[in-house]
Design a protein around this motif. Structure first.
Motif, short mmCIF file in Angstrom:
data_model
loop_
_atom_site.label_atom_id
_atom_site.label_comp_id
_atom_site.label_asym_id
_atom_site.label_seq_id
_atom_site.Cartn_x
_atom_site.Cartn_y
_atom_site.Cartn_z
N SER A 1 0.81 -1.23 0.00
CA SER A 1 0.00 0.00 0.00
C SER A 1 0.84 1.27 0.00
CB SER A 1 -1.01 0.04 1.16
OG SER A 1 -0.42 0.45 2.37
N GLN A 2 2.17 1.14 -0.03
CA GLN A 2 3.04 2.31 -0.06
C GLN A 2 2.98 3.01 -1.41
OE1 GLN A 2 7.08 1.36 0.97
NE2 GLN A 2 7.89 3.33 0.27
N ASN A 3 2.93 4.32 -1.40
CA ASN A 3 2.97 5.11 -2.64
C ASN A 3 4.43 5.27 -3.08
OD1 ASN A 3 0.14 5.60 -2.64
ND2 ASN A 3 0.43 7.19 -1.10
N VAL A 4 4.68 4.99 -4.35
CA VAL A 4 6.06 5.02 -4.85
C VAL A 4 6.10 5.60 -6.25
CG1 VAL A 4 6.83 3.02 -3.49
CG2 VAL A 4 5.86 2.67 -5.77
N THR A 5 7.30 5.98 -6.66
CA THR A 5 7.58 6.32 -8.05
C THR A 5 8.46 5.22 -8.62
OG1 THR A 5 7.43 8.70 -7.67
CG2 THR A 5 8.63 7.97 -9.62
N ALA A 6 8.01 4.63 -9.71
CA ALA A 6 8.75 3.53 -10.33
C ALA A 6 9.36 3.99 -11.64
CB ALA A 6 7.82 2.34 -10.58
N THR A 7 10.63 3.68 -11.83
CA THR A 7 11.33 3.99 -13.07
C THR A 7 11.40 2.72 -13.92
OG1 THR A 7 12.66 5.68 -11.97
CG2 THR A 7 13.46 4.86 -14.09
N ILE B 1 12.31 1.18 -7.83
CA ILE B 1 11.61 2.16 -6.99
C ILE B 1 12.61 2.73 -6.00
CG2 ILE B 1 9.32 1.16 -7.24
CD1 ILE B 1 9.67 -0.26 -4.60
N SER B 2 12.47 4.00 -5.70
CA SER B 2 13.39 4.69 -4.81
C SER B 2 12.85 4.70 -3.40
CB SER B 2 13.62 6.12 -5.28
OG SER B 2 14.15 6.14 -6.59
N GLY B 3 13.74 4.62 -2.41
CA GLY B 3 13.34 4.69 -1.01
C GLY B 3 14.52 5.05 -0.16
N SER B 4 14.32 4.98 1.16
CA SER B 4 15.38 5.36 2.09
C SER B 4 16.58 4.42 1.99
CB SER B 4 14.84 5.34 3.52
OG SER B 4 14.31 4.07 3.84
N GLY B 5 16.34 3.19 1.52
CA GLY B 5 17.43 2.23 1.38
C GLY B 5 18.05 2.24 0.00
N GLY B 6 17.74 3.25 -0.80
CA GLY B 6 18.26 3.32 -2.15
C GLY B 6 17.29 2.71 -3.14
N ASN B 7 17.77 2.50 -4.35
CA ASN B 7 16.93 1.93 -5.39
C ASN B 7 16.71 0.43 -5.16
OD1 ASN B 7 16.67 4.35 -6.73
ND2 ASN B 7 18.42 3.99 -8.06
N ARG B 8 15.47 0.00 -5.34
CA ARG B 8 15.14 -1.42 -5.20
C ARG B 8 14.49 -1.91 -6.49
NH1 ARG B 8 11.13 -1.36 -0.44
NH2 ARG B 8 10.72 0.70 -1.31
N ARG B 9 14.83 -3.13 -6.88
CA ARG B 9 14.20 -3.70 -8.06
C ARG B 9 12.75 -4.04 -7.76
NH1 ARG B 9 18.31 -7.84 -11.16
NH2 ARG B 9 19.84 -6.26 -11.81
N ALA B 10 11.92 -3.87 -8.76
CA ALA B 10 10.49 -4.13 -8.61
C ALA B 10 9.92 -4.52 -9.97
CB ALA B 10 9.77 -2.88 -8.07
N TYR B 11 8.67 -4.91 -9.95
CA TYR B 11 7.92 -5.14 -11.19
C TYR B 11 6.72 -4.20 -11.21
CZ TYR B 11 10.57 -9.48 -11.64
OH TYR B 11 11.59 -10.40 -11.75
N VAL B 12 6.41 -3.71 -12.39
CA VAL B 12 5.22 -2.89 -12.60
C VAL B 12 4.24 -3.69 -13.44
CG1 VAL B 12 4.29 -0.84 -13.76
CG2 VAL B 12 6.34 -0.65 -12.34
N VAL B 13 2.98 -3.71 -13.01
CA VAL B 13 1.92 -4.32 -13.82
C VAL B 13 0.93 -3.22 -14.19
CG1 VAL B 13 2.14 -6.64 -12.90
CG2 VAL B 13 0.65 -5.02 -11.74
N GLU C 1 12.58 -10.13 -1.46
CA GLU C 1 11.24 -9.88 -1.96
C GLU C 1 11.27 -8.83 -3.07
OE1 GLU C 1 8.57 -10.65 2.05
OE2 GLU C 1 9.32 -8.62 1.63
N ARG C 2 10.29 -8.88 -3.93
CA ARG C 2 10.12 -7.87 -4.97
C ARG C 2 8.75 -7.21 -4.79
NH1 ARG C 2 13.50 -8.60 -9.56
NH2 ARG C 2 15.53 -9.14 -8.69
N ALA C 3 8.75 -5.90 -4.85
CA ALA C 3 7.49 -5.15 -4.82
C ALA C 3 6.83 -5.22 -6.19
CB ALA C 3 7.74 -3.70 -4.43
N ILE C 4 5.52 -5.34 -6.19
CA ILE C 4 4.73 -5.29 -7.42
C ILE C 4 3.93 -4.00 -7.38
CG2 ILE C 4 3.16 -6.53 -8.92
CD1 ILE C 4 5.66 -8.15 -8.10
N VAL C 5 4.15 -3.15 -8.38
CA VAL C 5 3.57 -1.81 -8.40
C VAL C 5 2.56 -1.71 -9.54
CG1 VAL C 5 4.08 0.67 -8.61
CG2 VAL C 5 5.73 -0.87 -7.48
N SER C 6 1.46 -1.02 -9.27
CA SER C 6 0.52 -0.70 -10.36
C SER C 6 0.20 0.79 -10.31
CB SER C 6 -0.77 -1.52 -10.25
OG SER C 6 -1.58 -1.03 -9.20
#
Length: 229
Positions: free
Chosen positions: A3-9, A23-35, A60-65
């Motif tokens: 449920s976190q709001n993010v900006t995905a590149t 996706i960017s966060g306090s821990g740096g860039n993290r790999r994710a998937y966008v659907v 884990e990988r975040a899934i972003v829509s």
């Protein structure tokens, strides 16, 4: 994370409705998937709708829509199943969809409805369960009723009520309820899922059910049952 709001590149289109991203966060860039059901390029603002683990990947990988697009678990599993060289191991989703029914049984004396209490549950409600890939809502309701209660039922026409709620603060549940007629009151519960059951009249059902959504659906069911006489 869910449920976190993010900006995905975006850095690659890797399947149907599926993109590799950071996706960017306090821990740096993290790999994710966008659907997304729409074509996306470069970057987008969205929400993390699932967290998944894959065999062949670390962590884990975040899934972003994008905002406004809803994906339920069966569809996400199908989309992520198209990944090459990795296999989905587990997934936790923001959006959950179940289907069930208010089951009624008519005798010459009265009409009763079936209430069930799930294992470790504290509240009476109606049989329901998660929709699976390839099923219609009605097929899910009929299957879940059979599995949980052993009953074969007939779904009434023109009755479909939706209950939406957030049971744990983040997870967003949608339950589609139908009205279903049973022709016996001989219930055989699925002990792995159901702790207990009870047949009651509609007035008793109102006393036992505590959620406003359930009470609203009972009121609608009473009208529909009366019209089906």
């Amino acid at each position: 994370m869910i449920s976190q709001n993010v900006t995905a590149t975006i850095y690659g289109n890797i399947g149907d409705k599926l993109y590799s991203a950071y996706i960017s966060g306090s821990g740096g860039n993290r790999r994710a998937y966008v659907v997304s059901r729409k074509h996306v390029t470069e970057a987008l603002d969205g929400i993390i709708i699932a967290v998944a683990e894959f065999e062949g990947q670390n962590g884990e990988r975040a899934i972003v829509s994008p905002y406004g697009e809803i994906f339920y678990e069966p569809e996400l599993r199908r989309i992520l199943g198209g990944l090459k060289n990795v296999k989905l191991k587990s997934i936790n989703c923001l959006y959950e969809k179940s289907c069930g029914a208010i089951i009624y049984y008519k005798t010459k004396q009265n009409t009763k409805v079936l209430l069930v209490k799930n294992n470790n549950g504290r509240y009476w409600s109606f049989p329901k369960g998660h929709i699976e890939e390839g099923e219609t809502e009605e097929q899910t309701a009929i299957r879940e009723i059979k599995e949980e209660t052993g009953l074969d039922v007939t779904i009434a026409k023109d009755f479909r009520e939706i209950s939406e709620y957030c049971p744990f603060g983040k997870i967003r549940k949608r339950v589609v309820f139908f009205l279903a007629q049973a022709f016996t009151d001989n219930v055989k519960i699925q002990e792995e899922e159901i702790d207990s059951y009870i047949w009651v009249d509609l007035q008793q059902a109102r006393k036992l059910c505590t959620y406003d959504n359930d009470l609203r659906i009972i009121d609608k069911a009473e009208i529909a049952i009366h019209l089906n006489k």
